[in-house]
Write a protein that holds these residues in place. Sequence first.
Motif, PDB file in Angstrom:
ATOM      1  N   ARG A 198       0.825  -1.210   0.000  1.00  0.00           N
ATOM      2  CA  ARG A 198       0.000   0.000   0.000  1.00  0.00           C
ATOM      3  C   ARG A 198       0.864   1.267   0.000  1.00  0.00           C
ATOM      4  N   ILE A 199       1.945   1.300   0.770  1.00  0.00           N
ATOM      5  CA  ILE A 199       2.813   2.478   0.821  1.00  0.00           C
ATOM      6  C   ILE A 199       3.450   2.725  -0.548  1.00  0.00           C
ATOM      7  N   VAL A 200       3.887   1.659  -1.194  1.00  0.00           N
ATOM      8  CA  VAL A 200       4.481   1.772  -2.531  1.00  0.00           C
ATOM      9  C   VAL A 200       3.425   2.238  -3.527  1.00  0.00           C
ATOM     10  N   ARG A 201       2.235   1.652  -3.456  1.00  0.00           N
ATOM     11  CA  ARG A 201       1.137   2.036  -4.347  1.00  0.00           C
ATOM     12  C   ARG A 201       0.798   3.519  -4.190  1.00  0.00           C
ATOM     13  N   ASP A 202       0.712   3.989  -2.949  1.00  0.00           N
ATOM     14  CA  ASP A 202       0.409   5.405  -2.704  1.00  0.00           C
ATOM     15  C   ASP A 202       1.491   6.303  -3.304  1.00  0.00           C
ATOM     16  N   PHE A 203       2.748   5.905  -3.168  1.00  0.00           N
ATOM     17  CA  PHE A 203       3.847   6.671  -3.747  1.00  0.00           C
ATOM     18  C   PHE A 203       3.730   6.705  -5.270  1.00  0.00           C
ATOM     19  N   LEU A 204       3.501   5.551  -5.891  1.00  0.00           N
ATOM     20  CA  LEU A 204       3.408   5.486  -7.354  1.00  0.00           C
ATOM     21  C   LEU A 204       2.209   6.242  -7.898  1.00  0.00           C
ATOM     22  N   VAL A 233      13.899   6.929 -19.777  1.00  0.00           N
ATOM     23  CA  VAL A 233      12.824   7.598 -19.049  1.00  0.00           C
ATOM     24  C   VAL A 233      11.512   7.254 -19.751  1.00  0.00           C
ATOM     25  N   VAL A 234      10.502   6.818 -18.975  1.00  0.00           N
ATOM     26  CA  VAL A 234       9.219   6.399 -19.534  1.00  0.00           C
ATOM     27  C   VAL A 234       8.061   6.934 -18.700  1.00  0.00           C
ATOM     28  N   TYR A 235       6.897   7.034 -19.332  1.00  0.00           N
ATOM     29  CA  TYR A 235       5.649   7.296 -18.624  1.00  0.00           C
ATOM     30  C   TYR A 235       5.071   5.955 -18.202  1.00  0.00           C
ATOM     31  N   PHE A 236       4.390   5.934 -17.048  1.00  0.00           N
ATOM     32  CA  PHE A 236       3.789   4.686 -16.588  1.00  0.00           C
ATOM     33  C   PHE A 236       2.471   4.971 -15.883  1.00  0.00           C
ATOM     34  N   ALA A 237       1.679   3.914 -15.729  1.00  0.00           N
ATOM     35  CA  ALA A 237       0.444   3.958 -14.944  1.00  0.00           C
ATOM     36  C   ALA A 237       0.356   2.655 -14.168  1.00  0.00           C
ATOM     37  N   LEU A 238      -0.199   2.717 -12.984  1.00  0.00           N
ATOM     38  CA  LEU A 238      -0.404   1.537 -12.161  1.00  0.00           C
ATOM     39  C   LEU A 238      -1.768   0.949 -12.511  1.00  0.00           C
ATOM     40  N   ASP A 239      -1.818  -0.364 -12.742  1.00  0.00           N
ATOM     41  CA  ASP A 239      -3.059  -1.079 -13.070  1.00  0.00           C
ATOM     42  C   ASP A 239      -3.123  -2.303 -12.172  1.00  0.00           C
ATOM     43  N   GLY A 240      -3.748  -2.157 -11.008  1.00  0.00           N
ATOM     44  CA  GLY A 240      -3.748  -3.248 -10.038  1.00  0.00           C
ATOM     45  C   GLY A 240      -2.335  -3.472  -9.544  1.00  0.00           C
ATOM     46  N   ASP A 241      -1.825  -4.674  -9.740  1.00  0.00           N
ATOM     47  CA  ASP A 241      -0.453  -4.997  -9.347  1.00  0.00           C
ATOM     48  C   ASP A 241       0.491  -5.015 -10.541  1.00  0.00           C
ATOM     49  N   ALA A 281      -5.933   4.325 -23.626  1.00  0.00           N
ATOM     50  CA  ALA A 281      -5.719   5.284 -22.540  1.00  0.00           C
ATOM     51  C   ALA A 281      -5.133   4.641 -21.297  1.00  0.00           C
ATOM     52  N   ASP A 282      -5.296   3.306 -21.123  1.00  0.00           N
ATOM     53  CA  ASP A 282      -4.775   2.677 -19.908  1.00  0.00           C
ATOM     54  C   ASP A 282      -3.261   2.507 -19.919  1.00  0.00           C
ATOM     55  N   THR A 283      -2.589   2.749 -21.051  1.00  0.00           N
ATOM     56  CA  THR A 283      -1.144   2.537 -21.080  1.00  0.00           C
ATOM     57  C   THR A 283      -0.396   3.571 -20.255  1.00  0.00           C
ATOM     58  N   ARG A 308      -0.068   6.234 -27.938  1.00  0.00           N
ATOM     59  CA  ARG A 308       1.091   5.388 -28.221  1.00  0.00           C
ATOM     60  C   ARG A 308       0.632   4.029 -28.749  1.00  0.00           C
ATOM     61  N   PRO A 309       1.364   3.447 -29.706  1.00  0.00           N
ATOM     62  CA  PRO A 309       0.949   2.189 -30.289  1.00  0.00           C
ATOM     63  C   PRO A 309       1.422   0.934 -29.565  1.00  0.00           C
ATOM     64  N   GLY A 310       1.955   1.037 -28.359  1.00  0.00           N
ATOM     65  CA  GLY A 310       2.393  -0.146 -27.634  1.00  0.00           C
ATOM     66  C   GLY A 310       2.434   0.094 -26.152  1.00  0.00           C
ATOM     67  N   ALA A 311       2.416  -0.982 -25.385  1.00  0.00           N
ATOM     68  CA  ALA A 311       2.512  -0.870 -23.946  1.00  0.00           C
ATOM     69  C   ALA A 311       3.348  -2.011 -23.419  1.00  0.00           C
ATOM     70  N   MET A 312       4.099  -1.743 -22.372  1.00  0.00           N
ATOM     71  CA  MET A 312       4.873  -2.764 -21.696  1.00  0.00           C
ATOM     72  C   MET A 312       4.206  -3.002 -20.351  1.00  0.00           C
ATOM     73  N   LEU A 313       4.095  -4.261 -19.946  1.00  0.00           N
ATOM     74  CA  LEU A 313       3.514  -4.591 -18.664  1.00  0.00           C
ATOM     75  C   LEU A 313       4.572  -5.233 -17.791  1.00  0.00           C
ATOM     76  N   ILE A 314       4.645  -4.805 -16.526  1.00  0.00           N
ATOM     77  CA  ILE A 314       5.553  -5.412 -15.554  1.00  0.00           C
ATOM     78  C   ILE A 314       4.734  -5.809 -14.346  1.00  0.00           C
TER      79      ILE A 314
END
Length: 112
Positions: free
Chosen positions: A4-10, A31-39, A90-92, A99-105
Amino acid sequence: MIDRIVRDFLDGQTAGVLATTRPDGTARQSVVYFALDGDRLLISTEPRRAKAKDVERTGRASLCVIGPTAPYPSVTLEGAARIRATGIGADTAPGRGDRPGAMLIGPGAGIS
């Protein structure tokens, strides 16, 4: 699972430094843009970029995110990664849905 602490920071950040491994074994950082999607982290990229090819080859990546003010806290997440080239939008990353692609980690990002 992301703590939760990491999620709040991100949740308060939009960019970080992505690390992948080049074919010769050396590190590549971008350097990249990112979004959190669950875990999972969704990272905006184009499939023909070197970082995307690195992930396709190794199935792994890490992302370091640094806070904007002193004492400059940081979080590094690493793990399985894959490139998603369909069903993206939009979720990327916030404001980067063109953008035409997304990376998931993260969980569920393993190569199938």
